[in-house]
Motif scaffolding. Structure first.
Motif, PDB file in Angstrom:
ATOM      1  N   PRO A 152       2.691  64.260 -51.520  1.00 17.78           N
ATOM      2  CA  PRO A 152       3.039  64.128 -50.103  1.00 17.78           C
ATOM      3  C   PRO A 152       2.418  65.194 -49.228  1.00 17.78           C
ATOM      4  O   PRO A 152       3.108  66.037 -48.683  1.00 17.78           O
ATOM      5  N   THR A 153       1.103  65.144 -49.053  1.00 17.05           N
ATOM      6  CA  THR A 153       0.479  66.050 -48.090  1.00 17.05           C
ATOM      7  C   THR A 153       0.486  65.375 -46.732  1.00 17.05           C
ATOM      8  O   THR A 153       0.791  64.192 -46.606  1.00 17.05           O
ATOM      9  N   ARG A 154       0.112  66.149 -45.726  1.00 15.48           N
ATOM     10  CA  ARG A 154       0.048  65.610 -44.382  1.00 15.48           C
ATOM     11  C   ARG A 154      -0.914  64.415 -44.322  1.00 15.48           C
ATOM     12  O   ARG A 154      -0.646  63.400 -43.701  1.00 15.48           O
ATOM     13  N   LYS A 155      -2.076  64.541 -45.004  1.00 19.97           N
ATOM     14  CA  LYS A 155      -3.091  63.498 -44.958  1.00 19.97           C
ATOM     15  C   LYS A 155      -2.554  62.200 -45.576  1.00 19.97           C
ATOM     16  O   LYS A 155      -2.690  61.118 -44.992  1.00 19.97           O
ATOM     17  N   THR A 156      -1.950  62.329 -46.756  1.00 19.83           N
ATOM     18  CA  THR A 156      -1.451  61.096 -47.384  1.00 19.83           C
ATOM     19  C   THR A 156      -0.340  60.474 -46.534  1.00 19.83           C
ATOM     20  O   THR A 156      -0.259  59.258 -46.425  1.00 19.83           O
ATOM     21  N   LEU A 157       0.482  61.321 -45.922  1.00 20.82           N
ATOM     22  CA  LEU A 157       1.542  60.783 -45.069  1.00 20.82           C
ATOM     23  C   LEU A 157       0.956  59.946 -43.929  1.00 20.82           C
ATOM     24  O   LEU A 157       1.410  58.843 -43.650  1.00 20.82           O
ATOM     25  N   VAL A 158      -0.081  60.511 -43.286  1.00 22.21           N
ATOM     26  CA  VAL A 158      -0.715  59.773 -42.184  1.00 22.21           C
ATOM     27  C   VAL A 158      -1.227  58.432 -42.678  1.00 22.21           C
ATOM     28  O   VAL A 158      -0.983  57.384 -42.076  1.00 22.21           O
ATOM     29  N   ILE A 159      -1.929  58.463 -43.818  1.00 25.12           N
ATOM     30  CA  ILE A 159      -2.522  57.225 -44.324  1.00 25.12           C
ATOM     31  C   ILE A 159      -1.436  56.214 -44.683  1.00 25.12           C
ATOM     32  O   ILE A 159      -1.483  55.047 -44.287  1.00 25.12           O
ATOM     33  N   VAL A 160      -0.425  56.683 -45.404  1.00 19.67           N
ATOM     34  CA  VAL A 160       0.628  55.762 -45.839  1.00 19.67           C
ATOM     35  C   VAL A 160       1.359  55.150 -44.652  1.00 19.67           C
ATOM     36  O   VAL A 160       1.562  53.940 -44.576  1.00 19.67           O
ATOM     37  N   LEU A 161       1.697  56.006 -43.686  1.00 14.60           N
ATOM     38  CA  LEU A 161       2.416  55.494 -42.521  1.00 14.60           C
ATOM     39  C   LEU A 161       1.533  54.560 -41.694  1.00 14.60           C
ATOM     40  O   LEU A 161       2.016  53.587 -41.114  1.00 14.60           O
ATOM     41  N   ALA A 162       0.225  54.847 -41.669  1.00 13.66           N
ATOM     42  CA  ALA A 162      -0.684  53.953 -40.955  1.00 13.66           C
ATOM     43  C   ALA A 162      -0.732  52.597 -41.649  1.00 13.66           C
ATOM     44  O   ALA A 162      -0.645  51.553 -41.000  1.00 13.66           O
ATOM     45  N   VAL A 163      -0.834  52.632 -42.976  1.00 16.51           N
ATOM     46  CA  VAL A 163      -0.959  51.370 -43.715  1.00 16.51           C
ATOM     47  C   VAL A 163       0.256  50.474 -43.489  1.00 16.51           C
ATOM     48  O   VAL A 163       0.117  49.274 -43.265  1.00 16.51           O
ATOM     49  N   VAL A 164       1.453  51.079 -43.493  1.00 18.82           N
ATOM     50  CA  VAL A 164       2.622  50.221 -43.316  1.00 18.82           C
ATOM     51  C   VAL A 164       2.736  49.709 -41.882  1.00 18.82           C
ATOM     52  O   VAL A 164       3.439  48.745 -41.621  1.00 18.82           O
ATOM     53  N   SER A 165       2.028  50.332 -40.938  1.00 19.04           N
ATOM     54  CA  SER A 165       2.082  49.857 -39.549  1.00 19.04           C
ATOM     55  C   SER A 165       0.991  48.848 -39.222  1.00 19.04           C
ATOM     56  O   SER A 165       1.043  48.177 -38.192  1.00 19.04           O
ATOM     57  N   ILE A 166      -0.016  48.770 -40.093  1.00 22.32           N
ATOM     58  CA  ILE A 166      -1.154  47.892 -39.806  1.00 22.32           C
ATOM     59  C   ILE A 166      -0.755  46.424 -39.619  1.00 22.32           C
ATOM     60  O   ILE A 166      -1.217  45.772 -38.682  1.00 22.32           O
ATOM     61  N   PRO A 167       0.109  45.873 -40.481  1.00 23.17           N
ATOM     62  CA  PRO A 167       0.400  44.437 -40.348  1.00 23.17           C
ATOM     63  C   PRO A 167       0.872  44.036 -38.958  1.00 23.17           C
ATOM     64  O   PRO A 167       0.391  43.043 -38.397  1.00 23.17           O
TER      65      PRO A 167
END
Lengths: 291, 625
Positions: A152-167
């Motif tokens: 759980p780094t800042r970068k992975t958090l950004v990516i993960v949260l972005a991915v779940v918002s994409i749909p």
């Protein structure tokens, strides 16, 4: 009305529509301005706190639980760290993650939505199947699973949260594009042999843009809550870096004696979420009056 | 305003709808003014009176205030409207003084309204019969059980065939024409003395419209109601109204008997309006020596297109062959669902045909199967102008940018492109600075001019015009048609002109193709097609066109409306959605000349005489051949 099919041949008056749309625009502008001010205040606090207060967020600045006083405005936490400074610095984490995650999902989601909406057919079916698959899981569950796998780094958090918002992004943009692609000016462009990417950029994008802004603000509001939920569960940015969700989690045991400890980050969270929502709502009102 | 003697509504149980004094007007308006806030009122000093048993036509272009008058009569104008009048009474009820309860009782009892969109007037979730029964029980004081018989009688009277079956159906199960008939039945259910009809046939096909207009004449005679018929279509008014009022900018500029106003107009505006109306018997005003027999430029060879919709196959276009000749205007007519728009989309390569070929007669230009770059180049040789001017321009792009687009796609230099854009904008009659402005600043007619500029900017060979004037007022339509003719001559263009309006097609076309249910049924030069139509469908279309000359109306309307058989038949077979394509002629069920072989053997398009293709076993006037 009877005159749907007929159009008069007098020049459309210049001030007519403007006058009519003035009210909602004003209202939406106030909303947008208030929202921006709230967010600016939160960002400002998180960066100016070093000037205001002489403590670092991670240093032990005094006794634990000093309570509210002049040296420690919001007291100290269980380890004796200045709570006000931590609260402000945590804003950097939460707000920046929200902004970057929302922007990332805007870029990727819009591209998916534009491609699917303009091209249609097999590409559309394929992309939307992927999007639906993502949508069918609760986003918090997806984020949890992803964070457990990756650190759980800042970068992975950004990516993960972005991915779940994409749909959501892809869906919203696609729906508008499907509507637009049947409009005569898009058909005219296609008849003239304008290539699809050019149509997407020149004709679709400007007409989808206000909608994208609404979705961007709404996404940021959701992401900020999502990030805090993850932090609360211990899967956010790792200590000692402060974050609002984590602070609520850590302080809930002391709620009875020092209610301001959980209320501080909770209030900040609420404020930032309201700020984003005001901006989103403002854009959607002004969009209605324009289009 | 209780206690005022005039505020009393007529007795709801009045036996025959002839409320009050039978000779008195059912609607009396004196000096009606409707304003919205500041600025000039949108309706000024209107006087109008309607007696029972007469149809008063209200003609005017969009924005003239004719709908506001109707809504004002019903007390349905928005709250912001300031309504004043020396007199505004319906069957003796003072509309302006009446309270909400009186108004509610008045609507339905004394006055009812029919709208353009019947689907909006009918509740989609209620059976037709129940909707009408509801009004019947409320306004006539009839018991529910008896109401069924009344509903049946009403539906029968407005020409709905099989009224018992139709009463059990929902609005979406009815065709457009039947739906409008049901809406009329609903309006008559409260036994009103006054019927307001706002563009009641504008959304309907011309053959269906003819039936509805006849229905209005019957309603006038049999129910004895007074009817205000609002329309922008002078033909509709000429064929139905007893008296006519012409509205311009919120005022009635001319008022009188239908023949008086339409044959000997006194005001310049009415004369201009009448001049603008295209006439069926008036060909394009040009010497006939035009080179009609040009070389075939764009050949459509046995083209078909089928859509799949909710598991059903819709044969939008079936085996259409025709050639578009260089320098001609080829008109394509047909009703909604005849496949003319699908054909247009295939002509400009927005849709690919399932089978068949489209060939541009130039070496190296075949439509089907060419690569992206080539298709792009070919596309620019065929351009299109759409029906709705509002949709044809990107609202966020400046006009110049939109017009330049076809040039940008063909790599014209920036300077040359800008010069060409200025040139075409001038050619379509727009001001110099138009290029820098946004579409919102232009009116409908001007937007259509921009769309035309855009279509011709890249020097196309063929321009497909899909109902380019249907959304425009008649005077604007005349200007745009003039412009199109002028440009065609100046740029030596070839047009494919698609329209449901035969008179407009007549005004501009050299040859005309008639489509029905996805097939080409007749193709001939304009003069012979309009003067001696060979296909029975073409004849029906021509007969259904309401003539703008009131003397052309049928002498004595039949006592009963012609049942809406044609309309119901159309919903089932004529819309190009033959579920299991019948073997015979698609028009057989409506055709007066149909014989047994029409129902079993499909007539193929045959060249009966040079330049005349007809798909019919028994073409009219060709028996000897």
């Amino acid at each position: 009305m009877s005159d749907i099919v007929t159009v008069e041949d007098v020049p459309a008056s210049k001030d007519g529509p403007a006058k009519r749309s003035l009210r909602p625009v004003l209202r939406s502008r106030t909303g947008i301005i208030v929202g921006v001010l709230i967010l600016l205040a939160l960002v400002g606090m998180s960066y100016l706190v070093g000037v205001l207060r002489p403590y670092s967020p991670t240093e032990v600045a005094g006794d634990p639980f000093t309570g509210l006083d002049g040296t420690h405005w919001m007291g100290t936490d269980d380890l004796g760290r200045d709570y006000f400074v931590r609260l402000c610095i945590a804003g950097r984490t939460s707000l920046s993650i929200a902004v970057f995650a929302a922007l990332l999902s805007l870029v990727v989601g819009s591209m998916i939505g534009l491609a699917a909406g303009l091209q249609g057919g097999r590409l559309d079916a394929l992309l939307m199947a992927g999007v639906d698959l993502l949508l069918s899981f609760p986003s918090i569950l997806l984020a949890l699973a992803a964070i457990t796998v990756f650190s759980p780094t800042r970068k992975t958090l950004v990516i993960v949260l972005a991915v779940v918002s994409i749909p959501q992004f892809a869906r919203v943009v696609r729906a508008r594009c499907l509507e637009l692609r049947e409009r005569e000016f898009i058909l005219s462009a296609r008849i003239s042999g304008v290539r699809a990417p050019v149509i997407a950029v020149k004709h679709l994008l400007p007409n989808v843009f206000p909608l994208m802004m609404v979705q961007l603000a709404n996404t940021a509001a959701i992401v900020i809550l999502l990030e805090s939920s993850l932090s609360y569960l211990g899967l956010g940015v790792q200590p000692p870096t402060p974050s609002w969700g984590r602070m609520i989690f850590e302080s809930q045991n002391y709620m009875a004696d020092s209610p301001w400890l959980p209320l501080g980050p909770a209030g900040a969270l609420l404020l930032s979420s309201i700020g984003w929502s005001l901006i989103g709502e403002g854009f959607s009102v002004s969009r209605r009056s324009v289009v | 305003m209780k206690g005022r003697p005039v505020a009393d509504t007529a007795d709801p149980a009045a036996p025959d709808g002839a409320d009050g004094d039978p000779s008195g007007p059912v609607l009396a308006i004196r000096n009606l003014t409707i304003g919205y806030g500041t600025g000039a009122p949108s309706v000024r000093g209107v006087d109008l009176s309607v007696r029972s048993g007469e149809i008063v036509g209200l003609i005017g272009e969009s924005g003239s205030g004719k709908s506001s008058v109707a809504l004002g009569c019903l007390g349905l104008l928005p709250k912001a409207a300031e309504v004043t009048a020396d007199e505004l009474t319906i069957c003796g009820t003072d509309v302006l003084a009446a309270d909400e309860r009186t108004l509610t009782r008045m609507r339905g009892d004394s006055v009812a309204m029919v709208f353009q969109d019947a689907m909006g007037a009918l509740d989609p979730s209620m059976r037709i019969g129940n909707q009408i029964a509801e009004v019947v029980t409320r306004h006539r004081g009839v018991k529910r059980a008896e109401a069924r018989a009344v509903v049946r009688e009403l539906l029968d009277k407005v020409g709905v065939p099989e009224p018992d079956r139709r009463a059990r159906q929902y609005p979406h199960q009815l065709s457009g024409g039947l739906r409008q008939r049901a809406a009329v039945a609903l309006a008559l259910a409260g036994d009103p003395a006054l019927l307001l009809a706002d563009e009641p046939t504008t959304a309907l096909d011309v053959t269906v419209q003819a039936g509805i207009l006849e229905l209005f004449r019957t309603v006038r005679d049999e129910f004895g109601v007074g009817i205000v018929l609002i329309s922008h279509d002078i033909g509709v008014i000429a064929q139905t109204a007893d008296r006519v009022a012409v509205m311009l900018d919120g005022e009635i500029v001319e008022h009188g008997g239908v023949e008086e106003v339409l044959l000997e107009p006194k005001t310049e505006y009415t004369r201009m309006l009448l001049r603008s109306v295209p006439h069926l018997d008036r060909p394009r005003d040009e010497p006939e020596s035009r080179p009609v027999a040009g070389k075939p430029l764009y050949v459509v060879d046995d083209v078909s297109r089928t859509y799949r919709s909710r598991g059903r196959l819709i044969h939008a276009v079936q085996g259409v062959s025709l050639d578009v000749r260089e320098g001609e205007v080829l008109g394509v007519v047909g009703e909604s669902g005849s496949g003319k728009s699908t054909l247009a989309k295939m002509l400009v390569h927005l849709e690919r045909p399932d089978s068949g070929r489209l060939t541009m007669s130039e070496p190296g230009h075949r439509a089907g199967g060419s690569g992206g770059g080539r298709a792009g180049r070919l596309r620019r040789r065929v351009q299109m102008v759409f029906q709705h001017p509002a949709g044809s321009l990107n609202p966020r792009l400046r006009v110049g940018t939109s017009v330049r687009e076809p040039l940008a796609a063909s790599d014209t230099g920036a300077k040359a492109a800008a010069e060409r854009v200025r040139e075409v904008l001038r050619e379509v009659g727009l001001p110099e600075d138009s290029a820098a402005r946004l579409p919102d600043e232009f009116s409908g007619g001007q937007k259509q001019r921009i769309a035309i500029a855009r279509a011709i900017v890249g020097d196309p060979r063929v321009v497909v015009l899909d109902e380019p004037t249907s959304a425009l007022d008649v005077s604007v339509q005349a200007q745009v048609l003039d412009l199109l003719s002028k440009i065609q001559r100046a740029e030596n263009l070839t047009y494919v002109f698609i329209s449901h309006d035969l008179a407009v097609v007549r005004a501009i076309s050299d040859r005309v193709a008639v489509m029905y249910a996805g097939r080409l049924v007749e193709l001939a030069d304009a003069a012979s097609l309009f003067e001696a139509p060979a296909h029975w469908y073409t004849r029906e279309l021509l007969a259904a066109m309401p003539s703008p000359d009131p003397r052309d109306r049928p002498e004595r309307p039949e006592r009963r409306p012609r049942a809406g058989q044609a309309e119901s038949g159309q919903a089932e077979s004529g819309q190009g959605e033959e579920a299991a394509a019948p073997a015979g002629c698609a028009f057989a069920s409506r055709c007066p000349a149909a014989e047994d072989n029409c129902r079993t053997v499909r007539p193929e398009p045959v060249e009966l005489e040079p330049g005349r293709v007809v798909a019919c076993h028994h073409p009219a006037g060709m028996e000897g051949r």
